[in-house]
Design an enzyme around this catalytic site. Structure first.
Site, short mmCIF file in Angstrom:
data_model
loop_
_atom_site.label_atom_id
_atom_site.label_comp_id
_atom_site.label_asym_id
_atom_site.label_seq_id
_atom_site.Cartn_x
_atom_site.Cartn_y
_atom_site.Cartn_z
N ASP A 109 63.02 32.67 -36.86
CA ASP A 109 63.94 31.78 -36.15
C ASP A 109 63.41 31.49 -34.75
OD1 ASP A 109 65.09 33.83 -37.95
OD2 ASP A 109 67.00 32.81 -37.65
N GLU A 124 66.62 27.04 -37.81
CA GLU A 124 68.09 26.94 -37.76
C GLU A 124 68.67 27.08 -36.35
OE1 GLU A 124 70.48 29.98 -39.48
OE2 GLU A 124 69.69 31.48 -38.12
N ASN A 125 67.88 27.62 -35.39
CA ASN A 125 68.40 27.83 -34.03
C ASN A 125 67.66 27.01 -32.98
OD1 ASN A 125 68.28 31.02 -35.29
ND2 ASN A 125 70.25 30.14 -34.76
N ASN A 135 71.66 29.86 -42.21
CA ASN A 135 73.11 29.60 -42.21
C ASN A 135 73.54 28.57 -41.17
OD1 ASN A 135 72.24 32.00 -40.67
ND2 ASN A 135 74.34 31.99 -39.89
N HIS A 136 72.71 28.33 -40.13
CA HIS A 136 73.04 27.30 -39.13
C HIS A 136 72.43 25.94 -39.47
CE1 HIS A 136 75.12 29.94 -36.35
NE2 HIS A 136 74.16 30.83 -36.47
N HIS A 154 66.58 34.41 -45.78
CA HIS A 154 67.41 34.40 -44.57
C HIS A 154 68.64 35.26 -44.83
CE1 HIS A 154 68.11 32.56 -40.68
NE2 HIS A 154 69.39 32.57 -40.99
N HIS A 183 66.73 35.76 -39.83
CA HIS A 183 68.17 35.78 -39.55
C HIS A 183 68.61 36.88 -38.58
CE1 HIS A 183 72.51 35.28 -39.96
NE2 HIS A 183 72.63 36.51 -40.39
N HIS A 206 66.93 38.11 -36.23
CA HIS A 206 66.26 37.85 -34.95
C HIS A 206 65.55 39.08 -34.40
CE1 HIS A 206 68.61 33.92 -33.84
NE2 HIS A 206 68.41 34.04 -35.14
FE LIG Z 1 68.87 32.62 -36.66
FE LIG Z 2 70.82 32.84 -39.44
#
Ligand SMILES: [Fe+2]
Ligand SMILES: [Fe+2]
Length: 314
Positions: A37, A68-69, A98-99, A188, A213, A215
């Protein structure tokens, strides 16, 4: 297994790097860099400043991140997508998590057929189950990218990733053995156990798997006898002094004074960059050696750990 090596400064690292990699005379090695990420502006900044040189000096054929981030910690925008996939930066494929839909522009990026991969077990999204394949520069194989959401401790519901893998494994295996593809996987997920179980399920099929995920990088990189390299979580690329990339003030408030409801913002502190570099045989499509890489912006310190398969039992 070799030990962990530390280098202070880019010059020291890049001078030592060739000795850590497989010899240049060894033909048919494809180098794939998988990052996790990338968080907000600080994460994008360190990618832009480090990746071009890393790609060039390590002769990396293809590089991936989880996106995703990217946009303020939540989702992705077209502008950011264009910026990072520009040849001058060198991101070739962006997986998600998920984001994935925090910014509505994600749908336009997806429709443009560009180099973004969505988790194949998202619910109710047309065409998402297809495992996309990308050209690998200077290789006759293509890169098949599997991206899956884990099930444990997720806010939203996803289709079963294990069932999905059971349905696609033999096709992937045939493509690897037939010389068509190299398979990499981004799982993830929150739970280490889910990520490790998937890695072992794809043993001898996937060249590499990273968890994303949390991090938070783990140091359990492994390379199996069959040539699958995996790391339970490769870790984020983003602010070092932070709580999973977010500012200390907002994060402290979230947990210690939740009634105040302070917005969560990406920390602006210096970053670290985390990656997993695979050296894959063009001949078998499986991994010969893998390296966990980390770089800290504030100290200019590089960490490198090379992992080779277990010694044969006598
Ligand atoms: Fe993330
Ligand atoms: Fe995530």
């Amino acid at each position: 297994m070799s030990g962990v090596q530390y280098f202070r400064g880019n010059d020291a690292f890049f001078e030592a790097l060739p000795q850590a990699l497989l010899p240049a005379s060894r033909e048919g090695v494809v180098r794939i860099l998988m990052m996790g990420d990338v968080v907000g502006r600080p994460g994008r900044k360190i990618v832009k400043s480090v990746l071009p040189q890393l790609k060039h000096r390590a002769k990396i054929n293809i590089a991936t991140i989880n996106g995703e981030n990217l946009a303020g910690g939540f989702g992705i925008t077209q502008k950011i997508f264009n910026e990072l996939t520009a040849p001058a930066v060198g991101i070739d494929v962006i997986t998600m998590g998920n984001h994935w839909c925090d910014k509505p522009e994600v749908h336009a990026i997806r429709k443009s057929g560009a180099r973004m991969v969505l988790p194949q077990n998202l619910k109710n999204l047309d065409g998402v189950t297809v495992i996309p394949e990308f050209e690998i520069p200077n290789s006759r194989r293509r890169l098949a990218v599997v991206n899956l959401m884990g099930l444990f401790a997720m806010k939203h519901e996803y289709n079963d990733p294990f069932e999905f893998l059971e349905s696609v494994k033999s096709t992937l295996e045939a493509k690897v053995q037939g010389g068509q593809c190299i398979v990499i996987v981004d799982v993830h997920a929150e739970a280490s156990s889910e990520k490790q179980a998937i890695a072992w399920f794809l043993d001898g099929v996937a060249a590499g798997l990273v968890g994303t995920h949390t991090h938070t990088p783990t140091s359990d990189e492994r390379l199996t006898r069959k040539g699958t390299a995996f790391l339970t979580d490769v870790g984020m690329t983003g602010p070092y002094e932070s709580v999973i990339g977010m500012s200390l003030a907002g994060s402290m408030c979230r947990y210690f004074s939740p009634k105040q409801k302070k917005p969560q913002e990406v920390s602006e502190n210096d970053s670290w960059l985390c990656g997993f570099l695979l050296e894959v045989s063009e001949h078998t499509g499986l991994t010969l050696a893998a390296h966990r890489l980390q770089y800290r912006e504030d100290t200019e310190e590089w960490t490198l750990r090379t992992v080779t398969p277990p010694a044969a039992k006598t």
